[in-house]
Design a protein around this motif. Structure first.
Motif, short mmCIF file in Angstrom:
data_model
loop_
_atom_site.label_atom_id
_atom_site.label_comp_id
_atom_site.label_asym_id
_atom_site.label_seq_id
_atom_site.Cartn_x
_atom_site.Cartn_y
_atom_site.Cartn_z
N GLU A 7 18.80 27.83 4.26
CA GLU A 7 19.86 28.03 2.98
C GLU A 7 19.16 28.19 1.63
O GLU A 7 18.18 28.09 1.34
CB GLU A 7 20.21 26.39 3.27
CG GLU A 7 21.25 26.54 5.34
CD GLU A 7 21.00 24.67 4.88
OE1 GLU A 7 22.72 24.08 4.59
OE2 GLU A 7 20.39 24.19 5.49
N TRP A 28 15.60 26.86 0.99
CA TRP A 28 15.34 25.69 1.70
C TRP A 28 14.47 26.58 3.12
O TRP A 28 14.47 27.21 3.58
CB TRP A 28 16.45 24.95 2.28
CG TRP A 28 17.06 24.47 1.69
CD1 TRP A 28 17.98 24.64 0.58
CD2 TRP A 28 17.38 23.05 0.67
NE1 TRP A 28 18.19 24.53 -0.51
CE2 TRP A 28 17.82 23.03 -0.27
CE3 TRP A 28 16.14 22.38 1.34
CZ2 TRP A 28 17.82 21.70 -1.21
CZ3 TRP A 28 15.96 20.50 0.42
CH2 TRP A 28 17.30 20.86 -0.79
N SER A 29 13.76 25.09 3.90
CA SER A 29 12.71 25.43 4.96
C SER A 29 13.63 25.46 5.80
O SER A 29 13.18 25.87 7.16
CB SER A 29 11.96 24.69 4.75
OG SER A 29 12.49 23.15 5.14
N THR A 30 15.04 25.08 5.39
CA THR A 30 15.96 25.77 6.81
C THR A 30 17.29 27.17 6.17
O THR A 30 17.59 27.73 7.33
CB THR A 30 17.04 24.07 7.04
OG1 THR A 30 17.58 24.53 5.78
CG2 THR A 30 16.73 23.14 6.72
N ILE A 34 22.45 20.63 0.39
CA ILE A 34 22.85 21.60 2.34
C ILE A 34 22.36 19.89 2.56
O ILE A 34 22.08 18.51 1.97
CB ILE A 34 21.13 22.08 2.04
CG1 ILE A 34 19.73 20.77 2.64
CG2 ILE A 34 20.53 22.96 1.84
CD1 ILE A 34 18.66 21.11 3.58
N THR A 91 24.75 11.76 9.00
CA THR A 91 23.82 12.76 7.72
C THR A 91 23.72 12.00 6.66
O THR A 91 24.34 11.42 5.73
CB THR A 91 24.77 14.49 7.38
OG1 THR A 91 26.12 13.77 7.21
CG2 THR A 91 25.23 14.30 9.55
N THR A 113 19.21 15.08 11.00
CA THR A 113 17.83 14.75 11.39
C THR A 113 17.13 14.61 10.43
O THR A 113 16.74 15.35 9.63
CB THR A 113 17.64 15.86 12.42
OG1 THR A 113 17.16 17.15 11.89
CG2 THR A 113 18.85 16.54 13.54
N TYR A 164 12.21 17.97 4.82
CA TYR A 164 11.96 19.16 4.59
C TYR A 164 12.07 20.19 3.22
O TYR A 164 11.42 18.95 2.33
CB TYR A 164 14.26 19.38 4.19
CG TYR A 164 14.42 18.66 5.27
CD1 TYR A 164 15.27 19.95 6.10
CD2 TYR A 164 14.40 17.11 5.55
CE1 TYR A 164 16.26 19.64 6.98
CE2 TYR A 164 15.41 17.43 6.40
CZ TYR A 164 16.28 18.01 7.87
OH TYR A 164 17.03 17.83 9.08
N ALA A 200 21.56 17.49 6.00
CA ALA A 200 20.62 16.98 6.88
C ALA A 200 20.82 16.02 7.82
O ALA A 200 21.36 14.46 8.12
CB ALA A 200 19.03 16.73 6.59
#
Length: 707
Positions: free
Chosen positions: A517, A513-515, A522, A499, A526, A530, A524
């Motif tokens: 969050e 965030w695009s996630t 954050i 990670t 993978t 982002y 990641a």
């Protein structure tokens, strides 16, 4: 006396004998009656009339009464009122001439007394409620069909003569006289002459203008105006010449002359252009096949020649149709008294508070209203309300509401430079926008003001106007231009199956965030792209988007190590630019090629640059010397392949130049001293074949023995 009586008798019987020269001892007529007229009514044209005559000449056969000025064809009308009271007289009305003829139905002389009574009963009327101006009436006691123009005292007679040329018309006109007035081909130097002699004539014909002497220079060549230039040039490019600066050509391209010698002026047919307009023609005119320009007569003018007697055979009166000529409304801001203005063609201006009826509140060209707070209509006429059929003219005293700014969208903000729209509304009127609180320069007008490119914070001002009225207050509209958070895109590397922490970098902001969050950092797990929207706190609320690309690096895997003498190349199963290479485990480089590597049992290393993965593989370098010197000096006395000690199955065969096997080296015997069967061999080149084990290929080479 008998001779004079004889001429008077002939004069009285002139209807029996057509002629163009008239008696020189005429009667005298005077008339009174300059009056005011209300449209759609009827009015007698005289208030009094007297005909003075020789007792021996008691009457005549006809009298002409003509609207000599201001005539409006189709609206104006002269009639004989109470015709039953005048049994000796009948009338005919010529609408084209505006002329009423009174004459005997039997041809017998009508007494002047009867004519006086009839003239007093001649009534004028106009059919238009919008009629205005002045009408002049000429009462002509002369014989024939001459028209009288009171303004200059001249008479105008149309003489029909089909096909007559200009020269003959000029000569015939000069041979005529009218009660001693010398005739001449008419010279029309004003609009009223053109109307009376041209537009009101019963036909068309020659007048006294020509440019035969100098092409393009038009002169009057008859009568008292002889030699006077009145027009120079052709068509609309020409110009009238003062003081006789009147011309009435029938089209913009007239006069158009020269190739056809069109050198003579002619009143056109009613079918061509406006009534009474002129054309230029050849001396004989156009042929009869062109009827609009075929000569049909000429116009004779009487009066103004030297020696002419003063005649009083015509009298004139006039009526004025009073109309409001101009008005000047006024306006005020909020409330107050206003000054209104009005002028009339004639009469006194009267002011009313209603469109009909009521009593005038004021008279005169100016009127000051009482203090008013709402828009109010006033009404004026020029006849003190006596012309009830004529609508009064409205004049509006406008009270403009003082406007105020009721709302703005201040403060207005944006992030970074660019377009921005300011808005404001008012209770009435329009809104002007200004860059400062005191400048007069208007930036824009309207409820919206779009600034195409604004880069710094500032203030604009809105002020409301209603027809020039303002409360004088400019309302500020604040503009703020904020700088968005400054971010920089990143590329972050992670190792396989690991990670990595992603950081928006700017603390104290709002994050998305695009996630999904909302923290500054954050984790990641993978690879991929982002994004994080970094937004500054209110009131700025400016956002910037940061992109972080997470790249996952492969694990390095050595495929083989290739040794060429002291050069080593490390080959991977998959090359990547983010791999580093080493042959000692300490010093790493981006190239997979190594030079001058020492002999021995070595290890090849490869690692990912972030140290998250690596691989290694052992290899051996065997170095065969190029020569040796077995001379007993203890230096370089033996030939040995360095590193062979590391290979238990190694076998090295040595041959002379003829291929004879000299010696075999192995794990038990690693060196050769340059002898064969204890005999020293001579200096020469020798060859070797090296085989590490059964699985590796042979390596061949040669070296020198030096004594």
């Amino acid at each position: 006396m008998k001779l004079n009586v004889f001429f008077k008798i002939i004069l009285g019987l002139s209807f029996l004998f057509p002629k163009s020269n008239y008696a020189i001892d005429p009667p005298v007529i005077t008339a009174t009656g300059n009056q005011t007229y209300c449209p759609n009514t009827s009015i007698k044209i005289v208030t009094g009339v007297t005909i003075t005559h020789d007792p021996a000449e008691t009457g005549t056969t006809s009298i002409d009464i003509q609207i000599s000025s201001g005539y409006a064809a189709g609206q104006d009308l002269l009639t004989l009122a109470n015709p039953l009271l005048h049994p000796t007289i009948i009338t005919t009305w010529s609408s084209s001439e505006g002329k009423l003829k009174l004459f005997s139905p039997t041809g017998i002389l009508i007494t002047y007394a009867d004519f006086e009574n009839a003239i007093k009963d001649i009534a004028y009327s106009n059919s238009s409620i919008l009629a205005s101006g002045t009408r002049g009436f000429s009462i002509n006691l002369g014989f024939g069909s001459a028209n009288y123009l009171p303004r200059n005292g001249h008479f105008y007679e149309y003489v029909p003569s089909l096909g007559i040329n200009w020269t003959k018309a000029r000569d015939e006109a000069a041979a005529k006289n009218y009660y001693g007035l010398q005739g001449y081909l008419a010279t029309l130097t004003s609009a009223d002459e053109a109307q009376l002699a041209g537009a009101q004539a019963p036909g068309t014909g020659w007048i006294g203008g020509s440019d035969a002497a100098i092409e393009g220079t038009w002169k009057w060549v008859t009568g008292p105006e002889t030699g006077t230039t009145f027009w120079i040039g052709t068509g609309s490019s020409g110009s009238a010449i003062p003081p006789y600066n009147y011309a009435n050509w029938n089209a913009p391209n007239e006069p158009n002359d020269s190739n056809n010698n069109e050198d003579y002026a002619h009143i056109t047919s009613p079918a061509v252009g406006s009534l009474g307009t002129w054309n230029d023609l050849q001396e004989k005119g156009d042929p009869i096949t062109n009827p609009n320009y075929y000569p049909r007569g000429y116009i004779v003018e009487y009066g103004g020649m030297p020696g002419d007697p003063i005649l009083q055979i015509s009298a004139s009166t006039s009526i004025t149709i009073p109309r409001i000529k101009s008005t000047t409304p006024n306006s005020i801001c909020g409330f107050g008294s206003l000054s209104l203005q009005a002028t009339a063609t004639d009469g006194i201006v009267s002011w009313f508070t209603s469109s009909t009826g009521g009593t005038a509140v004021a008279t005169g060209n100016s009127f000051s209203t009482p203090v008013i707070s709402t828009t109010t209509s006033y009404f004026v006429d020029a006849a003190n309300g006596t012309c009830s059929a004529v609508p009064r003219t409205e004049i509006i005293a406008t009270v403009n509401t003082i406007p105020i700014i009721t709302e703005t969208n201040s403060p207005v903000s944006r992030c970074s430079s660019g377009s921005l729209t300011l808005q404001a509304s008012s209770n009435v009127g329009i809104i002007n926008w200004y860059a400062t609180a005191s400048t007069t320069n208007i930036e824009a007008t309207g409820t919206s003001f779009t600034i195409p490119n604004i880069a710094v914070s500032t203030t604009y001002y809105a002020e409301a106007f209603n027809n020039g009225c303002s409360n004088g207050i400019r309302v500020p509209v604040d503009v703020f231009v904020y700088t968005p958070p400054v971010v920089a895109n990143q590329e972050v590397t992670k190792c396989e199956s690991s990670t990595v922490i992603l950081d928006a970098s700017l603390p104290g902001m709002i994050y998305l965030w695009s996630t999904g969050e909302t923290t500054q950092q954050i984790i990641a797990s993978t690879s991929g792209i982002y994004t994080v929207d970094v937004t500054s706190p209110a009131p700025e609320n400016c956002s910037s988007r940061k992109k972080i690309t997470v790249v996952e690096h492969n694990v390095p895997e050595i495929d083989r190590v290739v040794v060429n003498e002291t050069t080593v190349v490390i080959y991977l199963k998959q090359e990547e630019i983010y791999f580093e290479y080493s042959v000692d485990g300490i010093n790493y480089q981006s190239s997979n090629v190594f030079f001058n590597v020492p002999s021995g049992l070595l290890t090849a290393y490869v690692r990912e640059i972030n140290l998250c993965s690596y691989d290694s593989q052992n290899f051996i370098i065997l170095i065969a010397p190029k020569f040796f010197t077995p001379n007993g000096d203890t230096y370089n006395d033996f030939w040995e392949v360095e590193g062979s000690i590391n290979y238990p199955q190694v076998e090295i065969s040595i041959f002379n130049r003829y291929g004879k096997l000299i010696s075999v080296l192995n794990a038990n015997k690693l060196t050769w001293d340059g002898t064969l069967n204890e005999y020293a061999l001579p200096s020469d080149d020798y060859w070797y074949v090296l085989k590490i084990d059964e699985t590796t290929p042979e390596k061949r080479g040669h070296f020198s023995l030096k004594r």
